[in-house]
Structures are given as C-alpha cells and as structure tokens.
Design a protein around this motif. Sequence first.
Motif, PDB file in Angstrom:
ATOM      1  N   UNK A  16       0.969  -1.120   0.062  1.00 52.94           N
ATOM      2  CA  UNK A  16       0.080   0.165  -0.014  1.00 52.94           C
ATOM      3  C   UNK A  16       0.870   1.286  -0.137  1.00 52.94           C
ATOM      4  N   UNK A  17       0.287   2.288   0.042  1.00 50.80           N
ATOM      5  CA  UNK A  17       1.043   3.535  -0.117  1.00 50.80           C
ATOM      6  C   UNK A  17       1.187   4.162   1.328  1.00 50.80           C
ATOM      7  N   UNK A  18       2.379   4.531   1.592  1.00 56.31           N
ATOM      8  CA  UNK A  18       2.529   4.768   3.146  1.00 56.31           C
ATOM      9  C   UNK A  18       2.354   6.304   3.249  1.00 56.31           C
ATOM     10  N   UNK A  19       2.617   6.883   4.386  1.00 52.68           N
ATOM     11  CA  UNK A  19       2.208   8.452   4.867  1.00 52.68           C
ATOM     12  C   UNK A  19       3.568   9.286   3.946  1.00 52.68           C
ATOM     13  N   UNK A  20       4.673   8.722   3.641  1.00 47.75           N
ATOM     14  CA  UNK A  20       5.626   9.267   3.214  1.00 47.75           C
ATOM     15  C   UNK A  20       5.602   9.315   1.595  1.00 47.75           C
ATOM     16  N   UNK A  21       4.617   8.272   1.066  1.00 47.63           N
ATOM     17  CA  UNK A  21       4.587   8.260  -0.427  1.00 47.63           C
ATOM     18  C   UNK A  21       5.410   7.073  -0.970  1.00 47.63           C
ATOM     19  N   UNK A  22       6.066   6.279  -0.147  1.00 45.43           N
ATOM     20  CA  UNK A  22       6.599   5.080  -0.360  1.00 45.43           C
ATOM     21  C   UNK A  22       6.001   3.977  -0.150  1.00 45.43           C
ATOM     22  N   UNK A  23       6.179   2.759  -0.659  1.00 47.81           N
ATOM     23  CA  UNK A  23       5.444   1.592  -0.703  1.00 47.81           C
ATOM     24  C   UNK A  23       5.624   0.916   0.951  1.00 47.81           C
ATOM     25  N   UNK A  24       4.534   0.651   1.619  1.00 48.67           N
ATOM     26  CA  UNK A  24       4.776   0.004   2.912  1.00 48.67           C
ATOM     27  C   UNK A  24       3.727  -1.150   2.695  1.00 48.67           C
ATOM     28  N   UNK A  25       3.450  -1.866   3.959  1.00 47.16           N
ATOM     29  CA  UNK A  25       2.477  -3.048   4.052  1.00 47.16           C
ATOM     30  C   UNK A  25       1.354  -2.924   4.726  1.00 47.16           C
ATOM     31  N   UNK A  26       0.313  -3.389   4.382  1.00 39.83           N
ATOM     32  CA  UNK A  26      -0.928  -3.193   5.162  1.00 39.83           C
ATOM     33  C   UNK A  26      -2.061  -4.552   5.017  1.00 39.83           C
ATOM     34  N   UNK A  27      -2.994  -4.283   6.132  1.00 43.83           N
ATOM     35  CA  UNK A  27      -3.757  -5.513   5.789  1.00 43.83           C
ATOM     36  C   UNK A  27      -4.865  -5.164   4.414  1.00 43.83           C
ATOM     37  N   UNK A  28      -5.092  -6.123   3.778  1.00 41.39           N
ATOM     38  CA  UNK A  28      -5.977  -5.858   2.363  1.00 41.39           C
ATOM     39  C   UNK A  28      -7.300  -5.409   2.667  1.00 41.39           C
ATOM     40  N   UNK A  29      -7.885  -4.637   2.042  1.00 42.30           N
ATOM     41  CA  UNK A  29      -9.159  -3.989   2.115  1.00 42.30           C
ATOM     42  C   UNK A  29     -10.139  -4.175   0.982  1.00 42.30           C
ATOM     43  N   UNK A  30     -11.423  -4.167   1.306  1.00 41.91           N
ATOM     44  CA  UNK A  30     -12.393  -4.450   0.407  1.00 41.91           C
ATOM     45  C   UNK A  30     -13.496  -3.366   0.498  1.00 41.91           C
ATOM     46  N   UNK A  31     -14.179  -3.014  -0.494  1.00 37.85           N
ATOM     47  CA  UNK A  31     -15.204  -2.007  -0.401  1.00 37.85           C
ATOM     48  C   UNK A  31     -16.405  -2.946  -0.267  1.00 37.85           C
ATOM     49  N   UNK A  32     -17.237  -2.354   0.603  1.00 42.30           N
ATOM     50  CA  UNK A  32     -18.749  -3.081   1.012  1.00 42.30           C
ATOM     51  C   UNK A  32     -19.769  -2.082   1.113  1.00 42.30           C
ATOM     52  N   UNK A  33     -20.828  -2.347   0.621  1.00 46.66           N
ATOM     53  CA  UNK A  33     -22.153  -1.515   0.542  1.00 46.66           C
ATOM     54  C   UNK A  33     -22.784  -1.763   1.911  1.00 46.66           C
ATOM     55  N   UNK A  34     -23.119  -0.651   2.622  1.00 46.75           N
ATOM     56  CA  UNK A  34     -23.562  -0.515   3.944  1.00 46.75           C
ATOM     57  C   UNK A  34     -25.167  -1.047   3.899  1.00 46.75           C
ATOM     58  N   UNK A  35     -25.571  -1.508   4.963  1.00 42.35           N
ATOM     59  CA  UNK A  35     -26.969  -1.972   5.330  1.00 42.35           C
ATOM     60  C   UNK A  35     -28.015  -1.114   4.699  1.00 42.35           C
TER      61      UNK A  35
END
Length: 222
Positions: free
Chosen positions: A191-210
């Motif tokens: 993922x993109x880090x605060x400084x603009x370089x590549x970092x690692x994050x937990x994968x995310x997904x888009x969800x439609x709310x109820x």
Amino acid sequence: MPKPSPQSLTELMQRAHDMAGVSLADIAFENGINVPQDLKRDKGWVGQLIEMELGAIAGSRPEPDFIHLGIELKTIPIDQKGKPLETTYVTVAPLTDIHGLTWEQSVVFHKLQSVLWVPIEGERHIPVGQRRVGTPLLWSPSTAEMALLKQDWEEIMEKIALGKVDNITARHGEVLQLRPKAANSHTLTESIGPDGTIQLSNPRGFYLKIPFTQQILRNAFL
DNA sequence: AAGTGATCATAG
DNA sequence: CTATGATCACTT
C-alpha cells in the motif's frame, strides 16, 4: 453436471424467478451438494449454490458472473422483514498504482452497473437447508445512488492515495465503506505509506452498507 | 441491536 | 498472495 449458462437476460431472469420460494436444501439436492449445519466454515456456500443453480461461470476471475450479459450476481441475507442482515462485499480495493484512477474506471463502478440481487432468508435460527430464496431483483444504480457511491469512493481513494489507508475505518462513507478483506488481520499487501513510499497493510475491500442495500430492496417492492 | 473489524473455504 | 463467495463475532 453443471448447468449451462443462460444465453439471454430473459432466460436468466426466468431461472431466477423459478427459484423464488424454494428452500436451499432443495436447490442443493438438485445440484448434488451437501447442506452444512451452519455457515461458520462455509461463508460463501449460499452464493456458490445460487451461482451453480443459475449457471454462472465458476472461478475467481475478476469478471461479472454472467460476462456475456454484463450482470453481477449477489445473494443477500435478509430477515423476515426483508432487511439485509449483512453488508455486501463488492470488491478488493486497489492500494497502489492508483494515480489518476477515476470513478468511471474503477472496479466498483463497473461491478455495480448491473446487479442481480437474490435475497435469501438468513436468520441464524433458521437451519441453513430450510432457508428460502426470495424474489430476485435486477438493479442498476439510479443517478442519485450513483452520485453517493462516487462521492464515497472518491473520498476513500483520496485517503489511500495520500498514504492514509491505515487511518481509514468502516465509519467513512455514507453508503460505501472500506473494511478488512483477508484471511486474517496478519495478512499483508503493498500500500502507499504516509511518506509516499510503499509499505505493507492489511488488504481492504469495498462493502455496501446495510441501509443502502435495504433501500434498493425496498424501492423494488413498493 | 447495530456496526465495525476479523475471519473461513476454495481456485489459480 | 489475489480474487471469488460472503458471514462471524466482538465492541459499542
């Protein structure tokens, strides 16, 4: 013996309507599938079963379920009042190489162009096999719905682009939210880090709310 | 009870 | 790991 893929929208809708009122146990039997006691270890079971019954193309390709018809299939668990019991997963969120990505180019936009919603009774006190399929609904977002989706998507993507993905919570977004989408919280992806370089994050997904999906279903049956 | 964060199975 | 299909289960 897999069911053939429907060759027309009319055929697809005919098959979908024919499932209305039928129990999951009956559909499973027709397809030679065993019914699990619960969905704890079979979270995608209902979706896979309906895909099979409707002749959707199997596999995990990032394409619509009925590619030739441009239609995405989504089963949605509902309570006795017709209210969705869960949010609806749309797609994984891109966390890198997103510079210049527009809403119209996004996977979310394309996936939601045309969705065949198949409501399924989902209350946990109803044994899985006894849960019944509801009336199917072919939906395309209205101008207003599209605007809401676009706004949420743009806000979330801007944060990701600015390296704030780890600060985004499910509270962001009116109708579309970003949440973890992985085997577990230790899974990592670039993922993109605060400084603009590549970092690692937990994968995310888009969800439609109820409330959003609830409106979609409600509008159709009013 | 609702909402958010975590998790499960499978294919490639 | 990524992407498909989602629901579980803990926190508020």
